[in-house]
Structures are given as structure tokens and as C-alpha cells.
Design a protein around this motif. Structure first.
Motif, short mmCIF file in Angstrom:
data_model
loop_
_atom_site.label_atom_id
_atom_site.label_comp_id
_atom_site.label_asym_id
_atom_site.label_seq_id
_atom_site.Cartn_x
_atom_site.Cartn_y
_atom_site.Cartn_z
N VAL A 719 -16.39 36.95 -10.84
CA VAL A 719 -17.29 35.82 -11.08
C VAL A 719 -16.90 34.64 -10.20
CG1 VAL A 719 -18.29 34.30 -12.83
CG2 VAL A 719 -17.50 36.59 -13.48
N ARG A 720 -17.91 34.07 -9.59
CA ARG A 720 -17.76 32.80 -8.86
C ARG A 720 -18.54 31.72 -9.61
NH1 ARG A 720 -13.57 32.76 -5.26
NH2 ARG A 720 -13.60 34.63 -3.95
N GLY A 721 -17.98 30.54 -9.70
CA GLY A 721 -18.65 29.44 -10.39
C GLY A 721 -17.93 28.15 -10.10
N TYR A 722 -18.18 27.17 -10.94
CA TYR A 722 -17.60 25.85 -10.74
C TYR A 722 -16.14 25.86 -11.17
CZ TYR A 722 -16.96 20.79 -11.05
OH TYR A 722 -16.51 19.50 -10.89
N LYS A 723 -15.27 25.37 -10.30
CA LYS A 723 -13.84 25.34 -10.63
C LYS A 723 -13.23 23.96 -10.39
CE LYS A 723 -12.59 27.56 -6.22
NZ LYS A 723 -11.90 28.72 -5.60
N GLU A 724 -13.98 22.95 -10.79
CA GLU A 724 -13.49 21.56 -10.76
C GLU A 724 -13.16 21.09 -9.35
OE1 GLU A 724 -12.94 19.18 -13.37
OE2 GLU A 724 -14.34 20.51 -14.38
N GLU A 725 -13.96 21.52 -8.40
CA GLU A 725 -13.85 21.01 -7.04
C GLU A 725 -15.13 20.26 -6.73
OE1 GLU A 725 -11.36 21.00 -5.02
OE2 GLU A 725 -10.01 22.27 -6.19
N GLY A 726 -15.04 18.95 -6.61
CA GLY A 726 -16.25 18.18 -6.35
C GLY A 726 -15.95 16.81 -5.82
N THR A 727 -16.95 16.21 -5.20
CA THR A 727 -16.84 14.86 -4.68
C THR A 727 -18.23 14.41 -4.26
OG1 THR A 727 -15.70 13.45 -3.09
CG2 THR A 727 -16.40 15.61 -2.31
N THR A 728 -18.33 13.26 -3.63
CA THR A 728 -19.58 12.85 -3.02
C THR A 728 -19.66 13.53 -1.66
OG1 THR A 728 -19.50 10.73 -4.15
CG2 THR A 728 -20.95 10.89 -2.24
N THR A 729 -20.58 14.46 -1.53
CA THR A 729 -20.63 15.29 -0.33
C THR A 729 -22.02 15.87 -0.18
OG1 THR A 729 -19.54 17.12 0.84
CG2 THR A 729 -19.80 17.35 -1.55
N THR A 730 -22.20 16.81 0.73
CA THR A 730 -23.52 17.42 0.92
C THR A 730 -23.76 18.48 -0.16
OG1 THR A 730 -22.77 19.24 2.33
CG2 THR A 730 -23.23 17.12 3.40
N PRO A 731 -25.03 18.82 -0.41
CA PRO A 731 -25.30 19.84 -1.43
C PRO A 731 -24.60 21.17 -1.16
CG PRO A 731 -27.32 18.68 -0.87
CD PRO A 731 -26.27 18.21 0.10
N PHE A 732 -24.67 21.64 0.08
CA PHE A 732 -24.06 22.95 0.34
C PHE A 732 -22.54 22.88 0.30
CE2 PHE A 732 -22.74 26.48 3.22
CZ PHE A 732 -23.26 27.52 2.46
N ASP A 733 -21.97 21.73 0.66
CA ASP A 733 -20.51 21.62 0.59
C ASP A 733 -20.01 21.77 -0.84
OD1 ASP A 733 -18.00 21.20 1.95
OD2 ASP A 733 -17.91 19.27 0.91
N MET A 734 -20.83 21.39 -1.82
CA MET A 734 -20.42 21.59 -3.21
C MET A 734 -20.18 23.07 -3.51
SD MET A 734 -19.78 19.23 -5.40
CE MET A 734 -20.01 20.21 -6.88
N VAL A 735 -21.07 23.93 -3.06
CA VAL A 735 -20.88 25.36 -3.35
C VAL A 735 -19.74 25.93 -2.51
CG1 VAL A 735 -23.19 25.78 -4.23
CG2 VAL A 735 -22.78 26.00 -1.79
N VAL A 736 -19.58 25.43 -1.28
CA VAL A 736 -18.46 25.90 -0.46
C VAL A 736 -17.13 25.52 -1.11
CG1 VAL A 736 -17.31 25.70 1.77
CG2 VAL A 736 -19.81 25.87 1.67
N ARG A 737 -17.02 24.29 -1.57
CA ARG A 737 -15.78 23.84 -2.19
C ARG A 737 -15.39 24.69 -3.40
NH1 ARG A 737 -13.75 18.56 -1.66
NH2 ARG A 737 -14.60 17.45 0.14
N ASN A 738 -16.39 25.24 -4.07
CA ASN A 738 -16.12 26.04 -5.27
C ASN A 738 -16.24 27.54 -5.01
OD1 ASN A 738 -15.90 24.10 -7.78
ND2 ASN A 738 -17.41 23.21 -6.38
N ASP A 739 -16.30 27.93 -3.73
CA ASP A 739 -16.36 29.35 -3.33
C ASP A 739 -17.54 30.07 -3.95
OD1 ASP A 739 -14.12 29.36 -1.63
OD2 ASP A 739 -12.76 29.54 -3.34
N LEU A 740 -18.66 29.37 -4.10
CA LEU A 740 -19.87 29.96 -4.62
C LEU A 740 -20.91 30.17 -3.52
CD1 LEU A 740 -21.31 30.72 -7.40
CD2 LEU A 740 -22.28 28.43 -7.32
N ASP A 741 -20.59 29.84 -2.30
CA ASP A 741 -21.57 29.87 -1.23
C ASP A 741 -21.87 31.29 -0.78
OD1 ASP A 741 -19.83 30.32 1.54
OD2 ASP A 741 -18.71 29.35 -0.09
#
Length: 795
Positions: A719-741
Motif C-alpha cells: 500500500v502507498r498512501g500519505y505518510k506525513e510528508e507535506g509542505t507548500t509545494t506543487t500538486p504532483f510534488d505532494m504525491v512524489v513526497r509520499n511515494d504515491l506518484d
């Protein structure tokens, strides 16, 4: 709409009426004490003995005399004026008082015929209280006339205002305990009077009960000087009426006068608004009742003061079974109410006791407003076809799903304009959440001052916005419990603010489902949007998808969680939720432009299944088991899975890929754990028994593991999902940061499918390189890679 209740006679109650009120109050006090202590000998026809005492003494005496006083005087007002009324009992553990009064008026015995209104029934009333197999010590769902459980403090006043909305004839009294008044939700609730429309809504009469103490400490408001307390309450917009004392007859006269004054004033304000055209914000009356904690109970026990102190909070005489002095003191306490005057030889309440009790549904324990399913009408939800978006090919056209839903909600709001039984609540976010089509049908409720720059404010508005999630939740709960419909729209991360409140509502619904006399009510519907994956502009503080974890821990027969992947599935899910009964429905959907995948007919079929394959998205032709399953739940995970499937189709065309989308999260659970759960055979057919499953999930990954841990193929579930990696960034970078891309998902497929790693090493490296290029690109350009930003489905 009828006029407000007529004014009362100016003369106060006669001596005879005061005597009758006191008799009723003493009877209620006697019954409250009996519930805490006795399991036999209810009328004291024998000297009290240890075997008559419960082995475990549970319950709360301290608040009971004050609640009995309020109930007694409400009876008088209701009977004399014919006012439809409801009371919300805020103080925790006030069960003995409300049970005693509902038994006295007969509503309890009508609801539970075995607890008859005689000596035998009194004995059962006493024994069942806080006893195995009996009833709770709170004013719980089992209590006739209740819409509020007093166990968790802070929500009573919000519930009361929710009950009064769109009930123009109703008087809702709310007893606020002074301990409860220290909570944040209750403090915020004092502002609800700025939203109450004197024309279309009923009235709320708060009774702030100052008995001075909590479990072991004084209460803040009880220790304020009266002038400071009055200034505080006037600052909240109320006209406080003070009643205080410890002499019963004096307090009865003062309470009767305050009740008359309050109800008269409410009538004046309503008439001024309804027939006189007064558009000013009313200053509603309230009562401040100051009486001793544990009033009429033991003054001292073992040489220590009890009445009027914190020691009266629970069981003032704890050692009755083993301490003969305590037993004698308890008997003297019970006999001080003179039960022989209050009940006849068969245990029936005397004519004097019942002389000021209303009849039929006017009784507080029989009011249909406290059993809202009796008043509930089906919501006129229009056919969805007029609001659905057209989908010629999946993944080529973008819509804002919640804006599409807003059109449907506007139609529902318009269709209920005359009946006024549908409201939308939210903390200042209706327009932000793209639901502003509602303003075509109604404004935002508002009774305070307005400025020329304000928009959509209306005295009769049925959109409720206040920057307090607690108040929104309490309003909606009170509205639903009294037989109406509604929706709570909220930013996903901040739904957690009401975790505890929804927990209590779920418990209420679960218990109510087991009570045949409780009629089903409309479901509590959440729309959680501005969600974790598109809070890239607000940053880390606004990113938390864990509300669904909290909900799915709760009673399976009550909770439902839906993650529609596009606009048409959101319409289908919302249509189901708005029509449903006795559920808490949580819908998580995006407000930003996102791809449309399914036509309305396809969306309906997919939502009915709750989970299913999207044959057009994969390369699994059904002739054999797939090599890998790409599963997804949520709009952004669905996008990434489909983009990953397109990459696999291009780079590894020989790979058999099955794409599974999950809308109803409970489908992942076994059927014996949740009514919506899949049988193992169905789950295995969909996800396979032994093939890798790469699951892209909207929230925290371990929820999927928890839901599916008993499945045969769980060892193959990744399972890939949100793992408390976030900031003010681009929409796609949010999924990259959490390995959901999409690139990470392709790498997962290559890593998990046996033998594929060696054959697809170049593909894997290309995916990893794209992720590296992404990091450099966004730091230079501030936008996502063109192949991401401009992507459409080409299958």
C-alpha cells in the motif's frame, strides 16, 4: 405559521400551585435517590435493611435536584400554555432526574410497559438504574424525551439550537451545567443566538445551573461575582434572569416567576418579528439558577459537609450496606420527602403530584421532537441526470466534483424551501468548497449586523457558517435528531476537531437501532474536501486524511466511508447518503479540477458494487489471472494509478494489469465484520489470492492493511498512501513526497512481480530518473513537469 404562545397571566402561582409543584419536585427527588441506592423496598414499607441496597452504588446525586426543579417548572409552563416543548439536559450523569420525571408523567411506562407506574414498576425503575442489564446513568437514547447524552460535556446548547432551527412553534429549554460551561464547545455555543431566526425558528431558553462544583473542584462561573456573570451573559446577547436560594418554597416562587417572564419575553420577541416586522437581533432571555449541589440531601456525612459541596457530586452516602449509621441516614433522607404523601399504597403518584403535568405528546418524555424519525419526511432529491457531466472518453475532460455536487444541493435546497427541513453547515467554507450554487436557493443564516460589502447573508438563510466545527456538528446533530436532513461540509484535516462528537453520535445511533420505539433518523453526512493531496497551497498544517481511520474504528452497522473518484461517482454517492437513515456517511472528494472517468450510468453501477475492475484501464483481458493488480481509492490515487497503468501499457505491454477502484472502503473488510464487507470468494476473485496488489490509497496506508489483514492475499498487498510528508509545494510534488506518484507505482510493480525486475531494469531506471528530474524542475519553474501537468488518458 401560527403566532407565538400567548402571554401568561400577570399573577404568580397560588399557594396551592406552589404546594403542587413542591410535591412533584419532592417525588422526583425521592425517585432519583431510590434509583441510586435501592434494589428492593421502594416505598419503604419496611425499615430499610442492607439487603434492600444495591451491591454497587453508582450514579450522580449532585445535579439531580436542580434538574428535577427545571422539569417540574417546565411541566407547569407546558400544561398552562400548550407550548410544544423539548428539553436538552446538559449536566453529565443527570439520568436519575430525567428518568424519575418521565416515570412520574407516565411516558416511561408507556415506552417500557414492564416498568409500570406503581410499586412494582417503581422497584424495577430503581433496580435497573446503573445495574447489569439495566439502563445507563446518563440521559441516554434509552431515556424517553432525550436527544442528548450527558456523558461527554459541552454539546448541549448546540444541540438545543439545532433542534430549534426551522421549528417555529417549539420551545427548547437547555440546562447547562456550570462544569459543562467551562468547555470550549459550550463557550462557542453562546454565539448560536446570532443565527436563530425569530420568524422561522423556534426559541432556545438556556438555564445555566450553578450548583458550584464539579467532581472535586469549584466551577468558574459559580465563583464569578453576579455583576460580572451578568455582564458576561449580556455580552453574549442574552437577558439573564436570576433565581437563587436553598429554601424550596422561595425558590419555587422565584423559578415560576422567571419561567413566566422568559416565556412571555420569547412570545413578545417572536410576535414582533412575525407580525410586527421587527428585523433587529433579539436579546433572548435565559435563566441563571443557583441552588446547592446535592440540595435536600445529607448536610453532613461522617462529620464532613456534603450538601452544597463537591462531596455531593456522586453518591453522598457510600457505605450504606456496611455502615449502619449510613443506612439510618439514608432512610431518614428518603423519608424526608414524605413519600406517603406522594404515592398511594400501590405506589401510584398522587393527584397533587400530577396536577401540573401535561398530557399526551405535550409531556417532555413523549414529545415527537425527541424521536425525530416520527417527524421525518423523505428528502426530495431530484434525478441525477440533469446534474451529471458528460463523459465521451474517460480521463480527457476536467470538472470540479464538489461544484457539480453543489448544483444538486441547490436543487434540494430549493425543493425544501417551503418545508424547511434541509440545512448545510460548515465552518466558513461553503464557497471555498465550491458549493456556492446553494446561494441561488438560500442565504447564509445571520442575525447580527450587516455591511454593504457582505454577500449572501439572510435572516432566513439555511446555510449555516460559523468558524467552529463543534458548533456546526452540534447544530446538525440537533437538527437531525429532531427529524430533519443535512450535510456538513468541512476541510478534511479539520474534521478531526469533532472526532469525539461524532463518536458520541455514532454511539447514540447504534443504541437507538436496538430500541424498537426509536424511529430511524436521517444520516449524518460529511463532505470532506480541500483534502490532503490538494492542500499544497496551505501546506503541512492542512494535510491530514485520518478522519476516515477514526470513523472506521466505530460501530460497523452505523459507519460508511466513500471515496468517489470523479464528479459522477460523487453525485451517485451523495444521492445515496442523502436518502439513507441512521448512518454516519463520510464522503471524501476533491474540489479542484479533476478528470471524469465514468458516465452517470457507469458511476451508479460502480457505486452499487462499491469496488470493481475498470476493464478499459488495464490490460487484463480476463482470459487468465493478471500479473499484477493496481488498486486505488480516492481521486488523486485513481489518477496516479491510471497514469501508472498507461506507463505500463506503453513500456511493458506484455504485462497483464488489472485496475481495481474502491469507492466504499468497508468493501475491503470481511463480510462478518461489516455489512458491506466482501465474502472471501468475491475478494479473491477481484484481487486474486496470490498476485501482487499495488494499492494507492488516499489516506494513511496502514488502514488498508488493517481492513484486509485477514484476506488470503494480504502478504502480497503493498500500500502507498500519505505518510506525513507535506509542505507548500506543487500538486504532483505532494504525491512524489509520499511515494504515491505514478512513477513510484510503476517501480513497485517491477519490484513486486516475480521475474520482472531483471527484464524491466531499464524501465525502472527511467521511472526513477523522471522522479529526480521532477525535483529539479519544480525548484526551477515552480510548476509540475509538462508530461504530468498536460497528461490525459490515451487508452
Amino acid at each position: 405559521m401560527s403566532d407565538a404562545p400567548p402571554a401568561s397571566p400577570t399573577a404568580g402561582p397560588s399557594d396551592e400551585e406552589i404546594s403542587a409543584l413542591d410535591a412533584h419536585w419532592r417525588a422526583a427527588n425521592y425517585l432519583a435517590v431510590g434509583q441510586i441506592y435501592l434494589m428492593a423496598n421502594p416505598l419503604l414499607t419496611q425499615p430499610l435493611a442492607p439487603e434492600h441496597i444495591k451491591p454497587r452504588l453508582l450514579g450522580h446525586w449532585g445535579t439531580s435536584p436542580g434538574l428535577n426543579l427545571v422539569y417540574t417548572h417546565l411541566n407547569r409552563v407546558i400544561a398552562a400554555r400548550g407550548i410544544p416543548a423539548l428539553c436538552v439536559w446538559g449536566p453529565g450523569h443527570g439520568g436519575p432526574a430525567v428518568l424519575a420525571n418521565s416515570w412520574l408523567e407516565g411516558s416511561y411506562s408507556e415506552t417500557y410497559p414492564d416498568v409500570s407506574r406503581d410499586a412494582a414498576g417503581m422497584g424495577l425503575l430503581f433496580k435497573q438504574f446503573s445495574f447489569p442489564g439495566g439502563v445507563p446513568s446518563h440521559v441516554a437514547p434509552e431515556t424517553p424525551g432525550s436527544i442528548h447524552e450527558g456523558g461527554e460535556l459541552g454539546y448541549s446548547l448546540a444541540h438545543a439550537y439545532g433542534a430549534a432551527l426551522d421549528n417555529p412553534e417549539l420551545l427548547v429549554t437547555c440546562v447547562v451545567g456550570d462544569g459543562e460551561a467551562e468547555t470550549g464547545p459550550l463557550a462557542g455555543s453562546w454565539h448560536a443566538n446570532k443565527f436563530l431566526d425569530p420568524v422561522h425558528d423556534g426559541a432556545v431558553l438556556p438555564v445555566l445551573h450553578l450548583n458550584g462544583y464539579k467532581i472535586a473542584n469549584p466551577t468558574v462561573l459559580a465563583r464569578l461575582p453576579e455583576e460580572e456573570l451578568e455582564a458576561l451573559l449580556r455580552g453574549y446577547g442574552h437577558e439573564p434572569l436570576f433565581v437563587s436560594g436553598d429554601d424550596p418554597l422561595t425558590v419555587h416562587r422565584a423559578m415560576a416567576a422567571a419561567m413566566d417572564r422568559a416565556v412571555d419575553r420569547i412570545g413578545e420577541l417572536q410576535r414582533a418579528a412575525r407580525t410586527g416586522g421587527d428585523t433587529g437581533r433579539p436579546r433572548w432571555p435565559m435563566i441563571v439558577l443557583r441552588t446547592p449541589k446535592g440540595w435536600t440531601g445529607p448536610a453532613e456525612v461522617d462529620g464532613l459537609p456534603v450538601e452544597g459541596t463537591w462531596r455531593a457530586h456522586q453518591v453522598p452516602l457510600p457505605g450504606v450496606r456496611d455502615n449502619p449509621a449510613h443506612l439510618r441516614q439514608l432512610e431518614a433522607w428518603l423519608r424526608s420527602y414524605r413519600p406517603e404523601e406522594l404515592f398511594d399504597a400501590e405506589g401510584r403518584p398522587s393527584e397533587q403530584v400530577l396536577s401540573r403535568v401535561p398530557a399526551g405528546q405535550a409531556r417532555l418524555g413523549s414529545t415527537p421532537y425527541a424521536n425525530g424519525g416520527m417527524l421525518l419526511r423523505d428528502l426530495p432529491v431530484p434525478p441525477l441526470d440533469a446534474y451529471a457531466v458528460g463523459v465521451d472518453r474517460p480521463g480527457t475532460v476536467l470538472h470540479e466534483p464538489t461544484r457539480v455536487l453543489g448544483g444538486l444541493l441547490e436543487a434540494v435546497m430549493a425543493a425544501t424551501a417551503d418545508r424547511r427541513d434541509f440545512r448545510v453547515v460548515g465552518p466558513d467554507e461553503t464557497a471555498s468548497n465550491r458549493l456556492d450554487a446553494l446561494y441561488e436557493a438560500t442565504g447564509k443564516a445571520w442575525q447580527a449586523g450587516t455591511l454593504p460589502t457582505d454577500e449572501h447573508l439572510a435572516r432566513d438563510g439555511r446555510v449555516m457558517e460559523v468558524l467552529s466545527e463543534h458548533l456546526c456538528q452540534g447544530w446538525l446533530e440537533g437538527y437531525l435528531l429532531t427529524g430533519r436532513h443535512g450535510l456538513f461540509s468541512c476541510y478534511e484535516a479539520f474534521a478531526h476537531i469533532v472526532d469525539s462528537m461524532v463518536n458520541q453520535h455514532i454511539k447514540w445511533l447504534r443504541t437507538s437501532r436496538r430500541l424498537p420505539w426509536r424511529r430511524p433518523i436521517a444520516s449524518l453526512n460529511y463532505l470532506l474536501t480541500s483534502h490532503v493531496w490538494r492542500q499544497d497551497h496551505n501546506g503541512f498544517s492542512h494535510q491530514d486524511p485520518g478522519f476516515v481511520d477514526h470513523i472506521l474504528n466505530k460501530s460497523p452497522e452505523v459507519v460508511r466511508v466513500y471515496l468517489p473518484p470523479d464528479a459522477n461517482t460523487l453525485l451517485s454517492v451523495a444521492d445515496h447518503a442523502l436518502r439513507s437513515r441512521d448512518y454516519v456517511n463520510v464522503i471524501v472528494a476533491g474540489k479542484q479540477p479533476s478528470f471524469d472517468w465514468l458516465t452517470l450510468d457507469q458511476a451508479r453501477a460502480h457505486c452499487a458494487r462499491g469496488a470493481g475492475t475498470w476493464e478499459w484501464a488495464g490490460t487484463d483481458d480476463g482470459s487468465r489471472e493478471p500479473d499484477v493488480v493496481l488498486a486505488c481509492a480516492g481521486d488523486v490515487p485513481t489518477l496516479e494509478v491510471l497514469a501508472a497503468a498507461a506507463l505500463l501499457r506503453r513500456h511493458l505491454p506484455e504485462l497483464a494489469v488489472r485496475v481495481v477502484n474502491v469507492v466504499d472502503m468497508a468493501r475491503l473488510m470481511p463480510h462478518d465484520e461489516h455489512p458491506h464487507g466482501m465474502p472471501d470468494s468475491e475478494y479473491d476473485a477481484l484481487f486474486t489470492r496470490d498476485k501482487p496488489v499495488i494499492f494507492a490509497y488516499h489516506g494513511y496506508p496502514w488502514l488498508i492493511h488493517r481492513l484486509a489483514y485477514r484476506r488470503t492475499g494480504h502478504a502480497q498487498l503493498h500500500v502507498r498512501g500519505y505518510k506525513e510528508e507535506g509542505t507548500t509545494t506543487t500538486p504532483f510534488d505532494m504525491v512524489v513526497r509520499n511515494d504515491l506518484d505514478r512513477y513510484r507505482l510503476v517501480m513497485d510493480v517491477i519490484d513486486r512481480v516475480p521475474g520482472l525486475g531483471v527484464r524491466a531494469v531499464a524501465v525502472r531506471q527511467a521511472m526513477s530518473d523522471t522522479r529526480t528530474r521532477h525535483h529539479a524542475w519544480i525548484r526551477e519553474h515552480g510548476t509540475d513537469l509538462p508530461e504530468v501537468a498536460d497528461w490525459t488518458w490515451e487508452g
